[in-house]
Design an enzyme around this catalytic site. Structure first.
Site, PDB file in Angstrom:
ATOM      1  CE1 TYR A  68      18.288   3.044  23.465  1.00  0.00           C
ATOM      2  CE2 TYR A  68      16.721   4.608  22.551  1.00  0.00           C
ATOM      3  CZ  TYR A  68      17.620   4.246  23.538  1.00  0.00           C
ATOM      4  OH  TYR A  68      17.835   5.089  24.592  1.00  0.00           O
TER       5      TYR A  68
ATOM      6  CB  SER B 102      17.018   9.585  19.530  1.00  0.00           C
ATOM      7  OG  SER B 102      16.265   8.495  20.000  1.00  0.00           O
TER       8      SER B 102
ATOM      9  NE  ARG C   4      13.603   7.565  32.295  1.00  0.00           N
ATOM     10  CZ  ARG C   4      13.637   7.454  30.959  1.00  0.00           C
ATOM     11  NH1 ARG C   4      12.774   8.102  30.209  1.00  0.00           N
ATOM     12  NH2 ARG C   4      14.555   6.698  30.371  1.00  0.00           N
TER      13      ARG C   4
ATOM     14  CE1 TYR D 195      10.888  10.721  27.429  1.00  0.00           C
ATOM     15  CE2 TYR D 195      11.225  12.695  26.107  1.00  0.00           C
ATOM     16  CZ  TYR D 195      11.444  11.349  26.327  1.00  0.00           C
ATOM     17  OH  TYR D 195      12.225  10.640  25.451  1.00  0.00           O
TER      18      TYR D 195
ATOM     19  CD  GLN E 190      20.053   6.018  20.427  1.00  0.00           C
ATOM     20  OE1 GLN E 190      19.072   6.698  20.141  1.00  0.00           O
ATOM     21  NE2 GLN E 190      19.954   4.827  21.006  1.00  0.00           N
TER      22      GLN E 190
ATOM     23  NE  ARG F 221      15.776  10.604  29.712  1.00  0.00           N
ATOM     24  CZ  ARG F 221      14.795  11.479  29.814  1.00  0.00           C
ATOM     25  NH1 ARG F 221      14.924  12.526  30.589  1.00  0.00           N
ATOM     26  NH2 ARG F 221      13.677  11.323  29.145  1.00  0.00           N
TER      27      ARG F 221
ATOM     28  CB  THR G 236      22.181   3.754  23.555  1.00  0.00           C
ATOM     29  OG1 THR G 236      22.447   4.968  22.857  1.00  0.00           O
ATOM     30  CG2 THR G 236      21.858   4.057  25.009  1.00  0.00           C
TER      31      THR G 236
ATOM     32  CE  LYS H 244      24.032   8.866  24.904  1.00  0.00           C
ATOM     33  NZ  LYS H 244      22.801   8.338  25.488  1.00  0.00           N
TER      34      LYS H 244
END
Ligand SMILES: Cc1cc2nc3c(=O)[nH]c(=O)nc-3n(C[C@H](O)[C@H](O)[C@H](O)COP(=O)(O)O)c2cc1C
Length: 408
Positions: A147, A124, A182, A42, A145, A297, A173, A270
Site C-alpha cells: 500500500y 501486508s 466495516r 476485524y 504486498q 471487505r 493491491t 490483486k
C-alpha cells in the site's frame, strides 16, 4: 494429531485440542473463543451488509464436480509453480494486515508455518512485525504486498528493504481507495479504543477483560502494534492513522510505472474483478493477476470471486497466471478454482482463524485440513495431480461463462 500450545502462552493457558478441529469453521469458532470481540470481528467481518463476504463462500456451492470414477489413483501430486516459484500445493498465504493483533508476533508465526508447509507467505504493508524479521522467520518464499501509505518516498524505501530482505514478488493491491465500511468495527468501538482516552474507551474495554489469555499475550508482545514497514519521518505509522493513510494514498495504474523502476521482480495485481481491469493490468505489465474482492471487505455488492474467474481467465488468455482469493474454506474450493482456470488460490481467513486460535499450530492445522481435502478430492475426481484439473471436471452456471465460450 497436533496438541500443542506455542510460545509464552504454554503452561498458562488451556491449549486448543487440535484433534477436535475438523474443518476451518472449527478454527473460526476457536478463534472467537480466544479473541476479544473487536479483534475477532476485524478478521471475520466484511463491508456494509456483508453480501459479498457471504457470497464468496456460498458461490463455491454453485460449482458441481463431474468425477471420473473407476480409475487408479496414486497419491496425488499437489506441487505446482506460481510465477516460476515451486510450491508444495496450490495454496498461498494472502496478505492479512494486523496479524500481530491475533497472536504475539503473528506475522512471523504464520510465515514460519507457510515456509514449513512449502508455500509462499505474503506480508501486508500493514503488518506489526518488521519485514526483515518475517522473511527470516520463514524457510520458504515470501511476497510483499504494497500500500502506498505515507506516500511515494516511504513506499520506495520499503520496497528497497523488501528487495534486500529477499522478497521475491510484489503484490499491488488496487481495491483499497478508502478502507471499506466495516459496520462491526463501528459497533465494537474500534475508533474509540484507539483514542487511548479512558472516557470514550470505557464502554468497550469489557471485551478485553473477558479474554485474559489474549490480553496476556498482547501485553507481553508490547501492547498495541505499530506499522514498522511504514516508516514515517517521526517513526513507524501509528495504528490509529491507518484509515486516513489509506485514503491519502490510493494506488493508480500510473503508480505502477515508478514502482516498476524500483521493483524489478514480478508484480501481482490483486483486486481484479472484471475482464476490463484484467486487460488493463496486462497492458501495464502485470506478471500475474489475483482475482480478489479483498474477502468482501471493500466494495460490498460485487460478485463472488469464483463467479468472475471464468470471465477473467478468458480475458487473460493464458498470457499470465491467474490467482484467486475469497471464500476458500475447503480443499474442494481450491480444486474448483483450479478447474475453472486459477493457477493457485490465496487464503486469508482460513489461516487467520488458525493463527488467532492457536498461533503456528493453528495455522498448520488449517494447512493440513486444506491439503488433505485436496488430496481426497483429487482421488475422488480420478486425478493424479493438480496439473490434470480442467473445466471438464466441473459444471458451473452457464451465465458465469464468458460470451466467447457460451456462444460456441
Ligand atoms: C483480517 C484481514 C486483513 C486483511 N488485510 C489485507 C491487507 O493488508 N492487504 C491486502 O491486500 N489484503 C488484505 N486482506 C485481504 C486478503 O488478502 C484476501 O484478499 C482475503 O482475505 C481473501 O478472502 P478470504 O479471507 O475469504 O480467504 C485482509 C483480509 C483479512 C481477513
Amino acid at each position: 494429531m497436533i496438541r500443542e500450545m506455542t510460545n509464552a502462552e504454554s503452561g498458562r493457558l488451556k491449549a486448543v485440542d487440535m484433534s477436535r478441529i475438523v474443518n476451518v469453521e472449527d478454527l473460526r469458532r476457536a478463534a472467537r473463543r480466544r479473541l476479544p470481540r473487536s479483534v475477532f470481528d476485524y478478521i471475520d467481518g466484511g463491508a456494509d451488509g456483508e453480501v459479498t463476504l457471504r457470497e464468496n463462500v456460498r458461490a463455491f456451492q454453485d460449482v458441481a464436480f463431474r468425477p471420473r470414477c473407476a480409475v487408479e489413483t496414486p497419491p496425488p501430486d499437489l506441487r505446482t509453480t506460481v510465477i516460476g516459484t515451486p510450491i508444495s500445493m496450490p495454496v498461498i498465504f494472502a496478505p492479512v494486515g494486523s496479524s500481530r493483533m491475533f497472536w504475539p508476533r503473528g506475522e512471523e508465526a504464520a510465515a514460519a508455518t507457510a515456509g514449513a508447509a512449502g508455500t509462499i507467505y505474503s506480508l501486508s504493508t500493514l503488518s506489526g512485525c518488521r519485514l526483515e524479521d518475517v522473511k527470516k522467520a520463514t524457510s520458504g518464499p515470501a511476497w510483499y504486498q504494497l500500500y502506498l501509505c505515507g506516500g511515494r518516498d516511504v513506499a520506495s524505501a520499503t520496497l528497497q528493504r523488501a528487495r534486500d530482505a529477499g522478497y521475491s514478488a510484489l503484490i499491488l493491491t488496487i481495491d483499497t481507495a478508502v478502507a471499506g465500511m466495516r459496520e462491526r468495527d463501528l459497533r465494537n468501538g474500534s475508533k474509540q479504543l484507539l483514542t487511548r482516552k479512558l472516557g470514550p474507551m470505557l464502554p468497550y474495554v469489557w471485551q478485553f477483560a473477558a479474554r485474559p489469555s489474549w490480553l496476556a499475550g498482547f501485553l507481553r508482545d508490547g501492547g498495541l502494534m505499530k506499522f514498522p514497514n511504514v516508516m514515517l519521518p517521526d517513526g513507524p505509522m501509528l495504528y490509529a492513522d491507518v484509515s486516513l493513510a489509506l485514503e491519502q494514498s490510493t494506488v493508480t495504474w500510473r503508480d505502477l510505472r515508478w514502482i516498476r523502476e524500483i521493483w524489478t521482480g514480478p508484480v501481482v495485481i490483486k483486486g481484479v474483478h472484471t475482464a476490463e481491469d484484467a486487460r488493463r493490468a496486462l497492458d501495464e505489465g502485470a506478471n500475474a493477476i489475483c482475482v480478489s474482492n479483498h474477502g468482501g471487505r471493500q466494495l460490498d455488492g460485487v460478485h463472488a470471486t469464483i463467479r468472475v474467474l471464468p470471465e477473467i481467465v478468458d480475458a487473460v488468455g493464458g498470457r499470465v497466471e491467474v490467482l484467486l482469493d475469497g471464500g476458500v474454506r475447503r480443499g474442494g474450493d481450491v480444486v474448483k478454482a483450479l478447474c475453472l482456470g486459477a493457477r493457485a488460490v490465496l487464503i486469508g481467513r482460513a489461516y487467520a482463524y488458525g493463527l488467532a486460535a492457536a498461533g503456528g499450530p493453528g495455522v498448520a492445522r488449517a494447512v493440513d485440513i486444506l491439503r488433505s481435502d485436496i488430496v481426497r478430492t483429487l482421488k475422488l475426481l480420478g486425478c493424479a495431480s493438480v496439473r490434470e484439473l480442467n473445466g471438464s471436471l466441473v459444471d458451473a452456471p452457464r451465465d458465469w461463462m464468458p460470451r466467447s465460450l457460451t456462444s460456441a
